[in-house]
Design a protein around this motif. Structure first.
Motif, short mmCIF file in Angstrom:
data_model
loop_
_atom_site.label_atom_id
_atom_site.label_comp_id
_atom_site.label_asym_id
_atom_site.label_seq_id
_atom_site.Cartn_x
_atom_site.Cartn_y
_atom_site.Cartn_z
N LEU A 50 0.83 -1.20 0.00
CA LEU A 50 0.00 0.00 0.00
C LEU A 50 0.86 1.25 0.00
O LEU A 50 0.56 2.23 -0.70
N ALA A 51 1.96 1.24 0.76
CA ALA A 51 2.87 2.38 0.79
C ALA A 51 3.42 2.68 -0.60
O ALA A 51 3.53 3.85 -1.01
N THR A 52 3.73 1.62 -1.35
CA THR A 52 4.24 1.79 -2.71
C THR A 52 3.19 2.41 -3.61
O THR A 52 3.48 3.32 -4.40
N VAL A 53 1.95 1.96 -3.49
CA VAL A 53 0.87 2.49 -4.34
C VAL A 53 0.57 3.94 -3.98
O VAL A 53 0.32 4.76 -4.86
N ILE A 54 0.61 4.26 -2.68
CA ILE A 54 0.38 5.65 -2.27
C ILE A 54 1.46 6.56 -2.84
O ILE A 54 1.17 7.68 -3.29
N ALA A 55 2.70 6.09 -2.86
CA ALA A 55 3.79 6.87 -3.45
C ALA A 55 3.53 7.12 -4.94
O ALA A 55 3.73 8.22 -5.46
N LYS A 56 3.06 6.09 -5.60
CA LYS A 56 2.71 6.20 -7.02
C LYS A 56 1.57 7.20 -7.21
O LYS A 56 1.59 8.01 -8.14
N ALA A 57 0.58 7.15 -6.32
CA ALA A 57 -0.56 8.06 -6.39
C ALA A 57 -0.12 9.51 -6.21
O ALA A 57 -0.57 10.41 -6.93
#
Length: 242
Positions: A50-57
């Motif tokens: 989730l942390a990775t996806v939030i960074a992408k977002a």
């Protein structure tokens, strides 16, 4: 992706940002929902995916309200969204390696669509593992060059735990191991850097140059149509773009 094709892809995305922003956010939201469900937590501190996806977002300028709303939706008991990760491998014109990552609620819809595009504009769909062996999974963080000093960015990146950095006239491309990606990203963010793009990507070990104009047009068409597919999250390739 090839050379600094990550930057080429970002330029294209920025140029069409207004038209594609809604689709980009929708795809990131889908990825976020899967990350919450599979990680069992809506807290990025306890859910590395989730942390990775939030960074992408954040790199895509997705508003914080959208991020929070999506996480809350994923945590809601009434959420019936059920997506599975599927990876397709195949060949573009002249044997360019292509990896397509999808999140779908219906494989019977997604697979024929991906196969059709690879057949029409490339050399077709291949078996699992046919091209992925020639890619490495890496964290990739892209920072716009602007007025930043290259040596300073390099030192900050290495001090944050990055493996390497490449620079061109437009941007800095920082690479990490998949496991250290989140930590490196957080440390660079603390240092005040803003990101054009951030994610764990499939990076090619070698590249294929297309000489014929027809092959270039077919490869561009293939990438564009795959990326326009709502089920497709990421498209990786080893086409050496100018």
């Amino acid at each position: 992706m090839s050379g600094h094709s990550k930057w080429h892809n970002i330029q294209k995305t920025k140029g069409a940002a207004d038209a594609k922003r809604s689709q980009i956010f929708t795809k990131i939201a889908r990825e976020m929902i899967v990350a919450v469900k599979q990680g069992g937590s809506g807290d990025p501190n306890n859910n590395s995916r989730l942390a990775t996806v939030i960074a992408k977002a954040k790199a895509a300028n997705m508003p914080n309200d959208n991020i929070k709303r999506t996480i809350d939706k994923a945590l809601g008991s009434g959420n019936a969204d059920d997506f599975e990760s599927v990876v397709y491998e195949g060949y573009g014109p002249c044997g360019v390696a292509v990896i397509v990552e999808a999140l779908t609620d219906n494989r019977n819809r997604t697979a024929p669509e991906v196969r059709h595009l690879l057949d029409k504009y490339g050399k077709g769909l291949g078996a699992t593992g046919c091209v992925s062996w020639s890619f490495d999974q890496k964290g990739v963080i892209v920072i716009e060059r602007e007025d930043l000093d290259e040596d300073t960015v390099m030192m900050d990146a290495l001090d944050s735990g990055a493996d390497d950095m490449q620079a061109d006239e437009e941007c800095f491309e920082i690479t990490t191991t998949p496991d250290s990606f989140g930590e490196v990203l957080a440390k660079l963010e603390e240092k005040g850097y803003a990101f054009l793009s951030a994610g764990v990507d499939m990076v090619p070990q070698n590249y294929v140059k297309l000489e014929k104009e027809e092959d270039v047009k077919n490869m561009e068409k293939l990438i564009d149509l795959l990326e326009e597919n709502d089920d497709v999250q990421n498209v990786y390739h080893n086409w050496e773009q100018d």
